[in-house]
Design a protein around this motif. Structure first.
Motif, mmCIF file in Angstrom:
data_model
loop_
_atom_site.group_PDB
_atom_site.id
_atom_site.type_symbol
_atom_site.label_atom_id
_atom_site.label_comp_id
_atom_site.label_asym_id
_atom_site.label_seq_id
_atom_site.Cartn_x
_atom_site.Cartn_y
_atom_site.Cartn_z
ATOM 1 N N THR A 3 18.574 35.853 112.188
ATOM 2 C CA THR A 3 17.513 36.840 112.138
ATOM 3 C C THR A 3 18.087 38.203 112.529
ATOM 4 O OG1 THR A 3 15.926 35.163 112.754
ATOM 5 C CG2 THR A 3 15.233 37.437 113.018
ATOM 6 N N THR A 10 11.380 33.493 110.935
ATOM 7 C CA THR A 10 10.656 32.475 110.191
ATOM 8 C C THR A 10 10.057 31.466 111.156
ATOM 9 O OG1 THR A 10 12.225 32.709 108.382
ATOM 10 C CG2 THR A 10 10.870 30.719 108.397
ATOM 11 N N PRO A 11 8.733 31.255 111.113
ATOM 12 C CA PRO A 11 8.148 30.218 111.963
ATOM 13 C C PRO A 11 8.744 28.854 111.616
ATOM 14 C CG PRO A 11 6.448 31.616 111.039
ATOM 15 C CD PRO A 11 7.720 31.961 110.332
ATOM 16 N N ARG A 12 9.053 28.076 112.638
ATOM 17 C CA ARG A 12 9.629 26.753 112.423
ATOM 18 C C ARG A 12 9.500 25.934 113.708
ATOM 19 N NH1 ARG A 12 13.108 30.567 113.013
ATOM 20 N NH2 ARG A 12 14.908 30.472 114.358
ATOM 21 N N ILE A 13 9.647 24.640 113.570
ATOM 22 C CA ILE A 13 9.657 23.757 114.735
ATOM 23 C C ILE A 13 11.037 23.890 115.369
ATOM 24 C CG2 ILE A 13 9.584 21.366 115.529
ATOM 25 C CD1 ILE A 13 7.559 20.865 113.228
ATOM 26 N N LEU A 14 11.073 24.180 116.654
ATOM 27 C CA LEU A 14 12.333 24.384 117.355
ATOM 28 C C LEU A 14 12.866 23.120 118.000
ATOM 29 C CD1 LEU A 14 11.501 27.782 119.070
ATOM 30 C CD2 LEU A 14 12.892 27.398 117.027
ATOM 31 N N THR A 15 11.979 22.315 118.572
ATOM 32 C CA THR A 15 12.395 21.079 119.223
ATOM 33 C C THR A 15 11.180 20.200 119.453
ATOM 34 O OG1 THR A 15 13.741 20.179 121.038
ATOM 35 C CG2 THR A 15 12.154 21.901 121.620
ATOM 36 N N ASP A 16 11.414 18.960 119.766
ATOM 37 C CA ASP A 16 10.370 18.029 120.171
ATOM 38 C C ASP A 16 10.503 17.886 121.684
ATOM 39 O OD1 ASP A 16 9.049 15.633 120.985
ATOM 40 O OD2 ASP A 16 9.162 14.857 118.946
ATOM 41 N N GLU A 37 16.154 32.238 120.476
ATOM 42 C CA GLU A 37 16.084 32.911 119.189
ATOM 43 C C GLU A 37 16.314 34.414 119.353
ATOM 44 O OE1 GLU A 37 15.718 30.716 116.495
ATOM 45 O OE2 GLU A 37 15.954 29.486 118.282
ATOM 46 N N ARG A 40 13.412 37.604 120.045
ATOM 47 C CA ARG A 40 12.166 37.038 120.582
ATOM 48 C C ARG A 40 11.568 37.953 121.646
ATOM 49 N NH1 ARG A 40 16.382 35.040 123.235
ATOM 50 N NH2 ARG A 40 16.214 34.749 125.487
#
Length: 174
Positions: A3, A10-16, A37, A40
């Motif tokens: 970025t 871009t929105p996204r899943i970073l971790t569980d 990120e 941020r």
């Protein structure tokens, strides 16, 4: 693709978080994950305290903090009294709220989220800037280096006592 100022994030899943907490060894403590990120406006850390471990009394003087319990149990001690922590509990910690945390028998994994801090700088004795950290923010977990008596952050990673007031620093569980 990294970025950059000309490329929107871009929105996204970073971790569980539940999986990251579950995969930690029972004796593992400290930061399991952190938001890193570029560009941020938030800092976030998934922290694990092993069974019986504690974070000594401290306060965040500049920022409100949200704490979300992911796994395990524990207690957050406030001047107004203790709050039991169980999975999915969401705690608002307003700035300047003094608190300590202690993990229950299964340990405690929690996510903290707060506004990103400005870049940290190193200054000489007369206040002139020597260097400025490039990315900004703070290390994922310095809580074992914060003196519970005077709130000074120790510059020595292995220090056992505060160099300002002599009080013992919180014990970091290995």
């Amino acid at each position: 693709m990294p970025t950059t100022p000309t490329t929107p994030a871009t929105p996204r899943i970073l971790t569980d978080l539940a999986l990251a907490a579950a995969q930690a060894a029972d004796s593992q403590g400290g930061a399991l994950w952190r938001l890193a990120e570029p560009g941020r406006q938030l800092d976030a850390n998934l922290v694990r305290l092993p069974a019986g471990a504690a974070v000594g009394e401290h306060a965040e003087d500049d920022l409100d903090v949200l704490l979300l319990v992911v796994e395990g149990s524990g207690v957050i001690s406030l001047r107004a009294g203790d709050l039991a922590l169980e999975p999915h509990a969401l705690v608002w910690l307003p700035r300047s709220a003094r608190r300590s945390l202690s993990a229950g028998p299964q340990g405690l994994s929690y996510l903290t989220v707060h506004q990103r801090r400005p870049g940290l700088g190193i200054r000489n004795a007369v206040g002139g800037a020597l260097a400025v950290a490039g990315e900004g923010g703070e290390a994922p977990c310095l809580l074992d280096r914060i003196c519970p008596a005077c709130d000074r952050v120790s510059s020595e990673p292995g220090a056992r006592y505060c160099s300002r007031c002599g009080e013992p620093l919180p014990v970091r569980e290995a």
